[in-house]
Write an enzyme that holds these catalytic residues in place. Structure first.
Site, PDB file in Angstrom:
ATOM      1  N   LYS A 161       5.396   4.081  22.041  1.00  0.00           N
ATOM      2  CA  LYS A 161       4.855   3.358  23.187  1.00  0.00           C
ATOM      3  C   LYS A 161       5.007   4.178  24.462  1.00  0.00           C
ATOM      4  CE  LYS A 161       5.456  -1.369  21.460  1.00  0.00           C
ATOM      5  NZ  LYS A 161       6.073  -2.686  21.724  1.00  0.00           N
ATOM      6  N   HIS A 185       5.780  -4.780   9.902  1.00  0.00           N
ATOM      7  CA  HIS A 185       6.790  -4.619  10.956  1.00  0.00           C
ATOM      8  C   HIS A 185       8.178  -5.015  10.450  1.00  0.00           C
ATOM      9  CE1 HIS A 185       7.488  -3.542  15.083  1.00  0.00           C
ATOM     10  NE2 HIS A 185       8.236  -4.595  15.265  1.00  0.00           N
TER      11      HIS A 185
END
Length: 317
Positions: free
Chosen positions: A195, A263
């Site tokens: 990110k 995830h």
């Protein structure tokens, strides 16, 4: 949601619409936010300004923003709650509005004090639901899916991606963002772009490297060095949705709960490391978390496991 030009915003005066555009450019260029994040921030601020226009009966001006009262912000939050918006989405929406307000202030366009005066909604902390060690180890096993009518290279590809999620703790986007040249069979680590375009280095386990090598050997498409490592059925970039569907099939094959998502493999990576004495700071770096508090949620997972063992085994429990 289609992107609107500043002049087309029916709820904001041109001066405000222009500032929204400048703010979004700032977030993209200087804060290096992804397109997906920018779209979310744009949506949130449009909703906020749209509510204010309806609330006050006219387009929102800079002067109107500067004169907002905490009651106006609470009215916005109440309206979103009434529309069925959950606390987490409401908190994110408020964060977007606050970011825009800070931009206005830094740019000399007044202060929207009411946004800072209102508390964000409380969010119930939800703990990740990791897989058991045995289940997590079986997920990348292509033999589990031997009954599916899939080409061997596709099964090998999926196994390699899933192995990266559990074996290296990667996000789907990080695994699918790998270039062919970044995994050449001679490395024992990977440089991952996470990110905010931040990079980190993670160890590449021999078992994971072997699954990647098996996939590359079977893949019918040319994999150029600067191209994606993982490709779809027609040779283009692999969609995250494909891996999500793979996990759905594996849940049925392995008898896993609905919480067993791609995830969850990343959660399992962190939780299993912690359970075996892994250092929280090191796990933070491996996961690419900007804040240690994000990683600390795994201490809750492990504490639950220990508490369950205590209750079931301790004579005084």
């Amino acid at each position: 949601m289609a992107r609107q030009k500043p002049a087309e915003l029916p709820f904001a005066a041109p001066e405000v619409a222009g500032q929204v555009v400048r703010w979004l450019v700032h977030l993209g260029a200087e804060r290096r936010m992804s397109d997906k994040t920018l779209d979310a921030y744009r949506r949130d601020v449009y909703q906020f300004l749209g509510f204010l226009a309806q609330h006050f009966g006219g387009r929102v001006t800079l002067k109107r923003l500067g004169s907002l009262a905490p009651a106006d912000v609470r009215a916005f939050m109440a309206a979103r709650r009434a529309a069925g918006i959950g606390g987490r989405s409401l908190m994110r929406g408020l964060a977007g509005a606050r970011s825009f307000a800070r931009f206005l202030e830094r740019d000399g366009n007044g202060k929207v004090a009411a946004l800072a005066a209102v508390r964000a909604p409380k969010i119930a902390k939800t703990l990740p639901k990791p897989l058991s060690v045995a289940a997590a180890k079986r997920v990348p096993d292509a033999d589990v899916r031997a009954g599916e009518e899939r080409e061997p290279w596709v099964l090998a590809r999926d196994a390699a991606v899933l192995a990266l999620l559990y074996g290296c703790g990667l996000r789907i986007s990080e695994a699918l963002g790998l270039k062919r040249k970044e995994v050449d069979g001679r490395r024992d680590s990977l440089t991952v772009t996470g990110k905010g375009n931040k990079t980190r280095m993670v160890p590449l386990l021999p078992q994971v490297a072997k699954l990647i090598a098996d996939y590359v050997a079977l893949c019918p498409y040319d994999l150029p060095a600067d191209g994606p490592l993982f490709v779809g059925a027609k040779g283009g970039p692999l969609s995250p949705r494909i891996i999500q569907l793979v996990m759905e099939r594996l849940r049925g094959a392995l008898g896993l709960a609905d919480t067993a998502t791609p995830h969850a493999l990343r959660h399992s990576f962190a939780t299993h490391l912690l359970a075996r004495g892994g250092d929280l700071r090191s796990i933070q770096e491996l996961l690419g978390h900007a804040s240690l508090s994000t990683t600390q949620v795994y201490t809750g997972v492990d504490a639950e496991r220990l508490l369950a063992a205590y209750r079931s085994a301790h004579p005084r429990a």
